[in-house]
Structure formats: structure tokens, C-alpha cells
Design a protein around this motif. Structure first.
Motif, PDB file in Angstrom:
ATOM      1  N   PRO A  26       0.897  -1.324  -0.114  1.00 26.89           N
ATOM      2  CA  PRO A  26       0.073  -0.115  -0.036  1.00 26.89           C
ATOM      3  C   PRO A  26       0.833   1.357  -0.045  1.00 26.89           C
ATOM      4  O   PRO A  26       1.879   1.229   0.951  1.00 26.89           O
ATOM      5  N   CYS A  27       0.591   2.106  -0.859  1.00 27.55           N
ATOM      6  CA  CYS A  27       1.509   3.400  -0.912  1.00 27.55           C
ATOM      7  C   CYS A  27       0.525   4.592  -1.228  1.00 27.55           C
ATOM      8  O   CYS A  27      -0.552   4.400  -2.125  1.00 27.55           O
ATOM      9  N   LEU A  28       0.633   5.642  -0.342  1.00 27.36           N
ATOM     10  CA  LEU A  28      -0.361   6.587  -0.615  1.00 27.36           C
ATOM     11  C   LEU A  28       0.583   7.815  -0.753  1.00 27.36           C
ATOM     12  O   LEU A  28       1.736   8.038  -0.642  1.00 27.36           O
ATOM     13  N   SER A  29      -0.067   8.783  -1.736  1.00 28.08           N
ATOM     14  CA  SER A  29       0.588  10.190  -2.042  1.00 28.08           C
ATOM     15  C   SER A  29      -0.225  11.452  -1.107  1.00 28.08           C
ATOM     16  O   SER A  29      -1.323  11.502  -1.606  1.00 28.08           O
ATOM     17  N   LEU A  30       0.312  12.063  -0.434  1.00 29.99           N
ATOM     18  CA  LEU A  30      -0.277  13.076   0.300  1.00 29.99           C
ATOM     19  C   LEU A  30       0.494  14.334   0.357  1.00 29.99           C
ATOM     20  O   LEU A  30       1.668  14.117   0.876  1.00 29.99           O
ATOM     21  N   GLU A  31      -0.148  15.419  -0.127  1.00 26.52           N
ATOM     22  CA  GLU A  31       0.699  16.849  -0.097  1.00 26.52           C
ATOM     23  C   GLU A  31       1.012  17.021   1.135  1.00 26.52           C
ATOM     24  O   GLU A  31       0.308  16.869   2.053  1.00 26.52           O
ATOM     25  N   GLY A  32       1.970  17.837   1.362  1.00 27.13           N
ATOM     26  CA  GLY A  32       2.492  17.933   2.685  1.00 27.13           C
ATOM     27  C   GLY A  32       1.443  18.570   3.660  1.00 27.13           C
ATOM     28  O   GLY A  32       1.518  18.317   5.195  1.00 27.13           O
ATOM     29  N   GLY A  33       0.795  19.603   3.403  1.00 24.56           N
ATOM     30  CA  GLY A  33      -0.300  20.134   4.118  1.00 24.56           C
ATOM     31  C   GLY A  33      -1.395  18.970   4.493  1.00 24.56           C
ATOM     32  O   GLY A  33      -1.790  18.967   5.884  1.00 24.56           O
ATOM     33  N   GLN A  34      -1.627  18.294   3.431  1.00 23.62           N
ATOM     34  CA  GLN A  34      -2.697  17.079   3.671  1.00 23.62           C
ATOM     35  C   GLN A  34      -2.361  16.109   4.710  1.00 23.62           C
ATOM     36  O   GLN A  34      -2.927  15.594   5.543  1.00 23.62           O
ATOM     37  N   LEU A  35      -1.020  15.745   4.690  1.00 24.18           N
ATOM     38  CA  LEU A  35      -0.397  14.680   5.566  1.00 24.18           C
ATOM     39  C   LEU A  35      -0.357  15.396   7.008  1.00 24.18           C
ATOM     40  O   LEU A  35      -0.685  14.662   8.111  1.00 24.18           O
ATOM     41  N   ARG A  36      -0.081  16.683   7.212  1.00 24.16           N
ATOM     42  CA  ARG A  36      -0.299  17.262   8.313  1.00 24.16           C
ATOM     43  C   ARG A  36      -1.343  17.383   9.145  1.00 24.16           C
ATOM     44  O   ARG A  36      -1.433  16.973  10.278  1.00 24.16           O
ATOM     45  N   HIS A  37      -2.390  17.360   8.300  1.00 20.53           N
ATOM     46  CA  HIS A  37      -3.888  17.278   9.033  1.00 20.53           C
ATOM     47  C   HIS A  37      -4.409  16.176   9.280  1.00 20.53           C
ATOM     48  O   HIS A  37      -5.393  15.910   8.405  1.00 20.53           O
ATOM     49  N   GLY A  38      -3.951  15.428  10.162  1.00 18.54           N
ATOM     50  CA  GLY A  38      -4.637  14.290  10.486  1.00 18.54           C
ATOM     51  C   GLY A  38      -3.990  12.880  10.142  1.00 18.54           C
ATOM     52  O   GLY A  38      -3.819  12.115  11.069  1.00 18.54           O
ATOM     53  N   PRO A  39      -3.357  12.571   8.861  1.00 19.40           N
ATOM     54  CA  PRO A  39      -2.903  11.157   8.660  1.00 19.40           C
ATOM     55  C   PRO A  39      -1.732  10.836   9.074  1.00 19.40           C
ATOM     56  O   PRO A  39      -0.992   9.751   9.178  1.00 19.40           O
ATOM     57  N   LEU A  40      -1.014  11.865   9.957  1.00 19.85           N
ATOM     58  CA  LEU A  40       0.215  11.618  10.804  1.00 19.85           C
ATOM     59  C   LEU A  40      -0.188  10.587  11.815  1.00 19.85           C
ATOM     60  O   LEU A  40       0.903   9.684  12.183  1.00 19.85           O
ATOM     61  N   GLU A  41      -1.580  10.345  12.064  1.00 21.84           N
ATOM     62  CA  GLU A  41      -1.806   9.252  12.914  1.00 21.84           C
ATOM     63  C   GLU A  41      -1.558   7.894  12.669  1.00 21.84           C
ATOM     64  O   GLU A  41      -1.282   7.157  13.488  1.00 21.84           O
TER      65      GLU A  41
END
Length: 321
Positions: A208-223
Motif C-alpha cells: 500500500p502506497c499513498l501520496s499526500l501533499e505535505g499540508g494534507q499529511l499534516r492534517h490528520g494522517p500523521l496518526e
């Protein structure tokens, strides 16, 4: 891949008359829509920031989305990218209605259906046969670079970068990913590279590989981050460098192994495996970082999959929607 730099350089040099025409249309319209699927869509994503920096209204959409939720194309230049020129969405889009007046293609096959329908920028060296896009990605970006050069984008040094690609040591980066079971790829200005990397890693490593723009990664998916979730980040010499560094610090704190492909010219980020490349921004950063990222992608996938590059459920040309 061994000849992708030479083919990209040749493509940049021979784009001439069609590149002139595309640039003229974009200059007149002021708006451009990039359409493509898979890695061809990642090409548009990688280039959006550069066209926008020149003052153009540039948007990249998956062609499948344009088919079902169309953005108005009147008074827009449309650039359709497809290395084969034969994917199912390409064929349906041209069947559905006549191509808008200022529509152009970017392809590796001069005899394809796409090339028959609209004027095309055609890459050197013929079609790509490998399953995951590598050479076609580099060549397509070089064709766009020819257009961008005509629009005033800085491309000084591009031919030198393509002629003399840096070959970094990836051993530390690969070792950092020894135990990962999923991957997130992320960037800011270079998010298009992250999109391409996530796609290629998913195709080749089957993880599984996701692509998340930096702001989007910061807003929740850090979990979701932790020791078994690897993160790949891209940093160039631009105004978003400090944002990448800040997010990288947060990622390190989660215990997730982090690899940074870095052409910022700034000090390496503590706690990461940094693949440091010569400082570069815009197009040069893309061409500096892409070959190293591709080598990493392939080496990592080969460490996980015995028959790496042999698709189980997909085809090189997707002919079914």
C-alpha cells in the motif's frame, strides 16, 4: 531506463515546431488543462506549479474525472498526455465529442490514436515497454520543458543535468526501509514527483502506497505513521523548503522511517536518510531528483518482489475502464 536521459535530451531538442505552437496557444489563452491517467497524470501534477509561476491558470485532472465531471474547456488549451496514446479513457474522450480547438497531445507513439487526432509532442526513442512508467515519465517531462522554455521558464542547465545525471548512494535510504509494510510519499512544490513515486512503488512493490501533499499529511494522517510505515519526501530549493523540513521533524517523532530526496541546498534534516542532490528548483529540481527516486523505487521493490515488474492484475496499456 538506461537510455531515458538521452531520450529526454533528444525530446527536448526536437520538440521545435509543435512546442512553438503549444506555447503560442497557451500564451494566447492564458489557461491550460492537463489530462492523463496514472503516471501521465503525475506529469501534469508535477508541472502545474511551474506553469502557475509563469502566470498561467494551470490545472491537472485525471482524464477519467474529466469524462464524468467535466471542467469547461472553452478558451482553455488542453494537453492530453498518454505514452501509448491508446488507453481506454483517451479513446472514449475523443469518441464522445470533437476535440476542443486548442487540444494537443504528449505521447511516445507517433502512430497512436492520440497522435492521429491532435497535434502531438512526440518523445524520442519509441514507446516504453516496462510496466511501471519510468522512461516515459522523464521523456514526457522533457517535452513539457521545451514548451516551458518558450514560455519563459528558466531551463538553463537542463541539458547539462540530462547529460550528466548524479548517481547518489542509496544504501542508507534502502536500509531505512528494511521493515516497512506501507509507504507514504509527500512533497510541497514537488508533490507531482511524490504522486509518481507512490504510483510506481505500489505497482512494483505491491505494498500500500499513498501520496499526500505535505499540508494534507499534516492534517490528520500523521496518526497512521509508525515504524512500519515508511515516508518518502521531496524537497527543492524553493519557498516551501522550510515546510518540508518542519513536517519531516514531525514524521521523525512518530518513529516512521523517513527518506528525503533533497535538492534544497539546506542542511540535511536530522533523523532522516537524506539523498542529497545538487541544489535546484523548478524543472531542474524535477530532473535532479527523479532518476534517484526511480532507482530507489526499483531497488526497494526488487528487495520485496521476486518477479518485480511483472504485473499480476494490470496491463501496460489499460484498455478497460
Amino acid at each position: 531506463m538506461a537510455r531515458q536521459q538521452a531520450d529526454a535530451l533528444a525530446s527536448f531538442r526536437i520538440a521545435g515546431p509543435v512546442a512553438d505552437k503549444v506555447a503560442r496557444s497557451i500564451r494566447e489563452a492564458g489557461r491550460v488543462l492537463f489530462l492523463g491517467m496514472g503516471a501521465s497524470h503525475a506529469v501534469g501534477r508535477a508541472l502545474e506549479p511551474i506553469y502557475r509561476s509563469l502566470g498561467y491558470d494551470a490545472v491537472a485532472l485525471p482524464l477519467s474525472e474529466q469524462l464524468e465531471q467535466p471542467m469547461p474547456v472553452r478558451d482553455r488549451v488542453v494537453l492530453v498526455t498518454s505514452q501509448s496514446g491508446e488507453s481506454a479513457e483517451i479513446l472514449r474522450w475523443f469518441r464522445a465529442e470533437p476535440a476542443p480547438m486548442h487540444t494537443y497531445g504528449v505521447t511516445l507513439d507517433a502512430t497512436s490514436s492520440l497522435a492521429e487526432k491532435v497535434p502531438c509532442l512526440v518523445g524520442a526513442g519509441g514507446t516504453e515497454r516496462a510496466f511501471a512508467a519510468t522512461r516515459s515519465l522523464t521523456v514526457s517531462l522533457a517535452l513539457h520543458a521545451a514548451v516551458l522554455a518558450r514560455l519563459g521558464a528558466p531551463t538553463d542547465g537542463l541539458e547539462d543535468v540530462l547529460s550528466n545525471p548524479a548517481v547518489p548512494d542509496l544504501s542508507a535510504a534502502l536500509a531505512r526501509f528494511g521493515k516497512v509494510r506501507a509507504i507514504v510519499a509527500s512533497g510541497r512544490r514537488l508533490q507531482g514527483l511524490a504522486d509518481a513515486m507512490a504510483l510506481g512503488l505500489a505497482e512494483l512493490s505491491r505494498l500500500p502506497c499513498l501520496s499526500l501533499e505535505g499540508g494534507q499529511l499534516r492534517h490528520g494522517p500523521l496518526e497512521m505513521l509508525g515504524p512500519e510505515v515508511g515516508v518518502v519526501m521531496f524537497r527543492g530549493q524553493d519557498a516551501t523548503s522550510h515546510l518540508v523540513a518542519s513536517l519531516a521533524g514531525a514524521v521523525v517523532e512518530t518513529g516512521a522511517p523517513l527518506v528525503v530526496f533533497d535538492s534544497s541546498g539546506d542542511a540535511p534534516i536530522e533523523g532522516t536518510a537524506s539523498v542529497v542532490m545538487p541544489p535546484a528548483s523548478c524543472m531542474l529540481a524535477i530532473f535532479r531528483l527523479l532518476p534517484a527516486a526511480q532507482d530507489f523505487m526499483l531497488a526497494f521493490a526488487a528487495s520485496r518482489v521476486a518477479d518485480v515488474g511483472t504485473p499480476l492484475r494490470s496491463q501496460k496499456i489499460t484498455r478497460i475502464e
